[in-house]
Design a protein around this motif. Structure first.
Motif, PDB file in Angstrom:
ATOM      1  N   ILE A 482       0.833  -1.205   0.000  1.00  0.00           N
ATOM      2  CA  ILE A 482       0.000   0.000   0.000  1.00  0.00           C
ATOM      3  C   ILE A 482       0.865   1.251   0.000  1.00  0.00           C
ATOM      4  CG2 ILE A 482      -1.575   1.369   1.447  1.00  0.00           C
ATOM      5  CD1 ILE A 482      -2.858  -1.303   2.297  1.00  0.00           C
ATOM      6  N   LEU A 483       1.894   1.246   0.837  1.00  0.00           N
ATOM      7  CA  LEU A 483       2.751   2.426   0.969  1.00  0.00           C
ATOM      8  C   LEU A 483       3.623   2.630  -0.262  1.00  0.00           C
ATOM      9  CD1 LEU A 483       3.628   1.885   4.708  1.00  0.00           C
ATOM     10  CD2 LEU A 483       2.384   3.850   3.786  1.00  0.00           C
ATOM     11  N   MET A 484       4.088   1.556  -0.851  1.00  0.00           N
ATOM     12  CA  MET A 484       4.924   1.726  -2.049  1.00  0.00           C
ATOM     13  C   MET A 484       4.078   2.153  -3.249  1.00  0.00           C
ATOM     14  SD  MET A 484       8.092  -0.972  -1.790  1.00  0.00           S
ATOM     15  CE  MET A 484       7.266  -2.437  -1.185  1.00  0.00           C
ATOM     16  N   GLU A 485       2.841   1.694  -3.332  1.00  0.00           N
ATOM     17  CA  GLU A 485       1.945   2.197  -4.375  1.00  0.00           C
ATOM     18  C   GLU A 485       1.672   3.687  -4.178  1.00  0.00           C
ATOM     19  OE1 GLU A 485      -1.456  -0.271  -4.079  1.00  0.00           O
ATOM     20  OE2 GLU A 485      -0.446  -2.062  -4.849  1.00  0.00           O
ATOM     21  N   CYS A 486       1.537   4.096  -2.919  1.00  0.00           N
ATOM     22  CA  CYS A 486       1.364   5.513  -2.623  1.00  0.00           C
ATOM     23  C   CYS A 486       2.606   6.293  -3.057  1.00  0.00           C
ATOM     24  CB  CYS A 486       1.106   5.707  -1.133  1.00  0.00           C
ATOM     25  SG  CYS A 486       1.082   7.429  -0.596  1.00  0.00           S
ATOM     26  N   ALA A 487       3.769   5.747  -2.776  1.00  0.00           N
ATOM     27  CA  ALA A 487       5.009   6.419  -3.165  1.00  0.00           C
ATOM     28  C   ALA A 487       5.081   6.596  -4.678  1.00  0.00           C
ATOM     29  CB  ALA A 487       6.210   5.629  -2.656  1.00  0.00           C
ATOM     30  N   ALA A 501       9.707  10.512   1.443  1.00  0.00           N
ATOM     31  CA  ALA A 501      10.673   9.912   2.357  1.00  0.00           C
ATOM     32  C   ALA A 501       9.972   9.235   3.531  1.00  0.00           C
ATOM     33  CB  ALA A 501      11.637  10.985   2.871  1.00  0.00           C
ATOM     34  N   ALA A 502       8.962   9.904   4.100  1.00  0.00           N
ATOM     35  CA  ALA A 502       8.255   9.326   5.237  1.00  0.00           C
ATOM     36  C   ALA A 502       7.490   8.072   4.836  1.00  0.00           C
ATOM     37  CB  ALA A 502       7.295  10.364   5.826  1.00  0.00           C
ATOM     38  N   VAL A 503       6.834   8.126   3.674  1.00  0.00           N
ATOM     39  CA  VAL A 503       6.059   6.966   3.210  1.00  0.00           C
ATOM     40  C   VAL A 503       6.978   5.775   2.959  1.00  0.00           C
ATOM     41  CG1 VAL A 503       4.716   6.077   1.268  1.00  0.00           C
ATOM     42  CG2 VAL A 503       4.112   8.277   2.299  1.00  0.00           C
ATOM     43  N   LEU A 504       8.117   6.014   2.329  1.00  0.00           N
ATOM     44  CA  LEU A 504       9.043   4.907   2.055  1.00  0.00           C
ATOM     45  C   LEU A 504       9.690   4.385   3.340  1.00  0.00           C
ATOM     46  CD1 LEU A 504      10.746   6.048  -1.269  1.00  0.00           C
ATOM     47  CD2 LEU A 504       9.124   4.169  -0.931  1.00  0.00           C
ATOM     48  N   ALA A 505       9.909   5.276   4.307  1.00  0.00           N
ATOM     49  CA  ALA A 505      10.434   4.810   5.592  1.00  0.00           C
ATOM     50  C   ALA A 505       9.438   3.871   6.260  1.00  0.00           C
ATOM     51  CB  ALA A 505      10.736   5.999   6.503  1.00  0.00           C
ATOM     52  N   GLU A 506       8.172   4.218   6.198  1.00  0.00           N
ATOM     53  CA  GLU A 506       7.139   3.342   6.777  1.00  0.00           C
ATOM     54  C   GLU A 506       7.023   2.057   5.960  1.00  0.00           C
ATOM     55  OE1 GLU A 506       3.443   5.407   7.643  1.00  0.00           O
ATOM     56  OE2 GLU A 506       4.568   7.268   7.893  1.00  0.00           O
ATOM     57  N   ALA A 507       7.167   2.163   4.655  1.00  0.00           N
ATOM     58  CA  ALA A 507       7.125   0.959   3.812  1.00  0.00           C
ATOM     59  C   ALA A 507       8.262   0.010   4.165  1.00  0.00           C
ATOM     60  CB  ALA A 507       7.194   1.350   2.334  1.00  0.00           C
ATOM     61  N   LEU A 508       9.452   0.567   4.407  1.00  0.00           N
ATOM     62  CA  LEU A 508      10.585  -0.270   4.784  1.00  0.00           C
ATOM     63  C   LEU A 508      10.332  -0.960   6.115  1.00  0.00           C
ATOM     64  CD1 LEU A 508      13.447  -1.313   4.385  1.00  0.00           C
ATOM     65  CD2 LEU A 508      14.306   0.809   5.397  1.00  0.00           C
ATOM     66  N   GLN A 509       9.780  -0.231   7.081  1.00  0.00           N
ATOM     67  CA  GLN A 509       9.477  -0.850   8.373  1.00  0.00           C
ATOM     68  C   GLN A 509       8.472  -1.987   8.225  1.00  0.00           C
ATOM     69  OE1 GLN A 509       8.339   2.264  11.146  1.00  0.00           O
ATOM     70  NE2 GLN A 509      10.004   3.554  10.432  1.00  0.00           N
ATOM     71  N   ALA A 510       7.436  -1.773   7.404  1.00  0.00           N
ATOM     72  CA  ALA A 510       6.451  -2.837   7.175  1.00  0.00           C
ATOM     73  C   ALA A 510       7.093  -4.023   6.473  1.00  0.00           C
ATOM     74  CB  ALA A 510       5.283  -2.288   6.354  1.00  0.00           C
TER      75      ALA A 510
END
Length: 907
Positions: A482-487, A501-510
């Motif tokens: 979901i987050l990478m599609e948003c990115a 940057a924030a979205v990809l940081a959260e994507a990495l954590q997930a």
């Protein structure tokens, strides 16, 4: 008089008795409508008054569920003058919530802690009873604060009783002891009817008993639906509500029969009162006048005892009377009632809806009620009413009433005919429902949103909310997608680099949480392509990612620095949503550098916050962290319980990294207890959960040791290869030390081992430990393993030195299984040791809560400051210190700093 409730009265009386001794307690009394919850609360109030205690009350009102802090205002308005001694932030938050000042109320934790502190302050005069009746109708903000306080009661002399109806928001109150009220037994039923309804014929009595199912209110109200002939049994068959499946529905039908007998103007006035249900008689009369009725029209209802009137209030005899009145009215009549109430509220003078007006707080609340009545009076779309509802939502959000704000946004969306506006309002409803931890509702709302119609900023916010829901309800893999599609969508938008940057940081954590190497690599590749000025460091997601990276490369000091800063900023900025994650990172970093006491406190707090906010995903990690700390102490029961709970949630949701942590905790427990085969099985299970080399690296030293001790040297080659690669990439002394220790172990397990090489690797490991930040547990393990090898080599003097050093380290840390291993080795070379000679830290004698209170007190914090930070009452803090001092062998808090200096790092 209560019939057939002796056992229930005894349980309540025991709570009240303990309160007179300064103890606290809470109880949820639940059951169907009419079963006697209110009567039992009244019994508690009478007992408290007889003992000269104080009683505070609030009652949930269905029509005010969406008005934040209405229930809290009822409860605390009479003691508003007792707020001055509270911490300034807590007092300010409560005053705002009670309408005494303008401005926003505090966040959920500040409000909950403020309520707890206020109740403790009032109870300083003597025992205090707080009654929360019809809790299912209480507004969410009030119920959050009250249940938060109830779960943290300890030594204040406060009893909190909640009356909760089954079947209506049954999960509204969680985490508290419960008392289920069931139907009365046959003896109590016959006694009640003989005393209260003596004129029933045997036939009528039998039908009443049959349909009431022991429900006390049904036993009293069903006869009221009968005529005199029916009560006497002269008309057959007896007419009672038919086809209804519960006593509550039969009672409601009985009330409807009583209401239908009233004159039409009286029914109109009752409908207006039921539509508002605030009890404000002046508002009722103003609204009813628009429908052609007067105060005199209430007399028949009062005579029938369906309502009770005072100079300023109207109260229904039972909530089911209100429900029966409203549900029995035609739609057109209900719409007219709500419209009349909205018009009356538009002209209502300030200050007559409860307490005198101060600033615009009460005017805002009047506007909120008017907006909801307008919405109830609107059957289609209406842009003006939608605007009023959106304004009510904004005000609710400003008062930290996230659940109320979400409901208002959703109703506003239903009222607008503009698709773009509807999408924006539904998105706002989803955001605020996530803030209120209503994740199933959030998921339902996001499914109704046309994401393509959103602007980039709102789309980004929606994606992050969807990811939060997915993490806690679904899987981290889907959250990452979901987050990478948003990115992908926002990458092309100008000026969106910080969001990206924030979205990809959260994507990495997930992605890391999923344990999937391919997904992690994809997220890392996207982050590496970011512009330099959007690199991690600006916001919470990026800083937590930076701290996690430092931890994975064994730079535990940097990880601790980032985690501590995140926790500090979360508290200062009231960003509670990121607090569990920040505390989890902090606990891991503290554990790595040997600050086990603080690590346990951070993890406990993080778990409490996660549970309060419904953050099951992060709660799973925190349970695994606490399981690891329990393994170090040798607390097998606690370790197993926590690890099992973590796995029970991690497995079906694909949280593989948390599952690996839980298996590692079980493996560490077994390794400390000398069960090498069990340890190897658990550690290999942990290793199998993640296929990313960096994520699996921390458990490799344990895995190698377990394989060596289990006699499975052939299973060490592959982990050793990965460990060497990680240590080389990390370039940190901590990683180098672990690598040398494992090389020594594998070399020593080789039948043709070169003893000089083994000794050199152990020495290099010890040197690397001291070369970087001290990690006492890992240093102690190296000393122990070195000592065990020296003993087998018959180098008794050298072994004695290493084993004594290990024993001292483990006993200071409270790592009992490892201390036992060192003690056994020492006894094997003739050392006269016994368990009684242990020098274990006195801090290990304390509970986790006592240890954290002691730590903060040693730093100079006052009881009130400690209470604010730990979400306790000052009296509870004092109670913990009172219990801790004898255990520590001290008599004053001035002795604490030196004691902690001698006990640094204790688990």
């Amino acid at each position: 008089m209560l019939y057939g409730r002796g056992a229930e009265q005894d349980r309540v009386d025991q709570l009240l008795s303990r309160a007179r001794k300064g103890e606290s307690g809470a109880l949820v009394i639940h059951g169907e409508a009419g079963i006697g919850k209110t009567a039992l609360l009244a019994h508690a109030a009478q007992r408290t008054a007889e003992g000269h205690g104080r009683v505070l009350r609030t009652v949930g009102i269905e029509s005010e569920m969406e008005l934040p802090f209405g229930g809290l205002h009822q409860l605390l308005r009479s003691v508003a003058d007792r707020l001055d001694p509270l911490h300034v932030a807590q007092a300010s938050a409560l005053r705002a919530a009670l309408g005494l000042t303008g401005g926003p109320a505090g966040d959920r934790f500040t409000m909950g802690a403020a309520v707890l502190a206020a109740l403790a302050e009032v109870a300083s005069d003597g025992p205090l009873l707080c009654l929360v009746d019809d809790a299912q109708w209480l507004d969410g903000a009030s119920l959050d604060a009250l249940t938060f306080a109830a779960r943290r009661l300890h030594g204040e002399g406060v009893v909190m009783l909640f009356g909760l109806r089954d079947g209506v928001r049954a999960d509204a109150v969680t985490g508290l002891p419960r008392l289920h009220l069931q139907g009365l037994d046959p003896l109590a039923v016959h006694t009640l009817l003989a005393d209260r309804v003596p004129d029933l014929s045997p036939f009528a009595r039998g039908r009443i008993i049959e349909q009431s199912c022991g429900n006390p209110l049904a036993l009293l109200e069903l006869p009221a639906a009968l005529t005199a002939e029916q009560r006497a049994g002269r008309v057959n068959p007896i007419t009672l509500p038919a086809g209804l499946v519960t006593p509550a529905s039969r009672i409601q039908e009985s009330f409807q029969e009583q209401v239908r007998r009233l004159p039409d103007p009286t029914r109109t006035m009752l409908l207006v009162a039921a539509a508002d249900d605030s009890g404000d008689l002046d508002l009722l009369l103003r609204a009813s006048t628009r429908l052609g009725t007067t105060l005199e029209d209430l007399e028949p209802a009062e005579a029938a005892t369906l309502v009770q009137l005072t100079e300023h209030t109207l109260t229904f005899r039972h909530p089911l009377v209100r429900s029966a009145t409203y549900q029995d009215a035609a739609l057109a009549r209900r719409v007219a009632a709500h419209r009349a109430l909205a018009e009356a509220l538009a002209e209502h003078p300030a200050g007559t809806l409860g307490t005198p007006a101060t600033g615009n707080t009460h005017a805002d609340r009047r506007a909120d009620r008017r907006a909801w009545h307008l919405a109830a009076a609107t059957t289609g779309t209406d842009e003006a009413v939608a605007e009023a509802m959106e304004e009510a939502a904004i005000r609710a959000g400003g008062r930290r009433g996230a659940a109320a704000a979400s409901a208002a946004y959703e109703r506003a969306a239903q009222l607008t005919a503009d698709p773009a506006r509807r999408t924006r309002l539904l998105a706002a409803a989803a955001f605020t429902s996530a803030e209120a931890a209503q994740f199933p509702r959030t998921a339902a709302l996001t499914d109704r949103i046309d994401a393509l119609a959103l602007d980039p900023a709102t789309f980004t916010d929606l994606a992050r909310v969807r990811a939060i829901v997915e993490l806690d309800q679904g899987s981290p893999r889907r959250a990452a997608h979901i987050l990478m599609e948003c990115a992908d969508r926002i990458r092309s938008s100008p000026d969106r680099d910080s969001d990206l940057a924030a979205v990809l940081a959260e994507a990495l954590q997930a992605a890391q949480s999923s344990g999937a190497a391919d997904l992690i690599a994809e997220a890392e590749t996207r982050m590496a392509a970011l512009p330099a000025d959007s690199a991690p460091g600006a916001g919470f997601p990026e800083r937590i990612t930076a701290g996690g990276r430092a931890q994975l490369r064994a730079d535990h000091v940097a990880a601790h620095r980032e985690a501590a800063a995140c926790v500090r900023d979360c508290r200062a900025q009231h960003v509670i949503g990121w607090l569990p994650t920040s505390l989890h990172l902090l606990a891991q970093a503290q554990s790595a550098i040997g600050r086990y006491q603080e690590a346990g406190a951070a993890a406990e707090e993080g778990l409490a916050v996660a549970e309060e906010f419904g953050r099951n995903h992060r709660g799973t990690y925190l349970r695994a962290t606490l399981a690891t700390l329990a393994a170090l102490r040798g607390d097998g029961e606690r370790c197993t319980t926590l690890a099992t709970a973590a796995l029970a949630y991690a497995d079906p949701h694909g949280i593989n990294l948390a599952a690996a942590h839980a298996h590692r905790a079980l493996g560490l427990l077994a390794l400390g207890l000398g069960r090498a085969e069990d340890a190897l099985a658990q550690l290999e299970a942990a290793d199998a959960r993640v296929d990313h080399p960096t994520l699996s690296a921390p458990l490799l030293p344990d895995l190698v040791e377990a394989a060596v001790r289990a006699g499975c040297r052939d299973r060490t080659a592959e982990p050793m290869s990965r460990l060497e690669a990680w240590a080389s990439a990390a370039g940190q002394p901590a990683a180098t030390a672990l690598l040398h220790r494992c090389r020594a172990l594998t070399e020593a397990s080789n039948g043709s081992a070169r003893t000089q090489a083994v000794a050199e690797h152990f020495a290099a490991a010890l040197h690397a430990h001291t070369d970087g930040p001290v990690q006492p547990f890992e240093h102690g393990r190296t000393e122990l393993l070195f000592g065990e090898w020296l003993r087998r080599e018959r180098r008794r003097t050298d072994a004695r030195h290493r084993l004594h050093a290990a024993l001292e380290t483990f006993e200071t840390l409270g790592a009992l299984p490892w201390a036992s291993r060192a003690r056994t080795e020492l006894q094997a070379i003739g050392e006269p040791l016994s368990p009684d000679t242990a020098t274990r830290s006195p801090l290990a004698r304390l509970s986790p809560q006592e240890r954290e209170v002691v730590r903060l007190a040693a730093g100079g914090a006052t009881n009130r400051e400690i209470a604010t930070q730990l979400f306790l009452s000052p009296r509870t803090v004092g109670h913990h210190l009172y219990r801790a001092f004898p255990k520590l062998g001290i008599t004053s808090r001035t002795d604490l700093p030196s004691l902690l200096d001698r006990s640094t790092g204790s688990v």
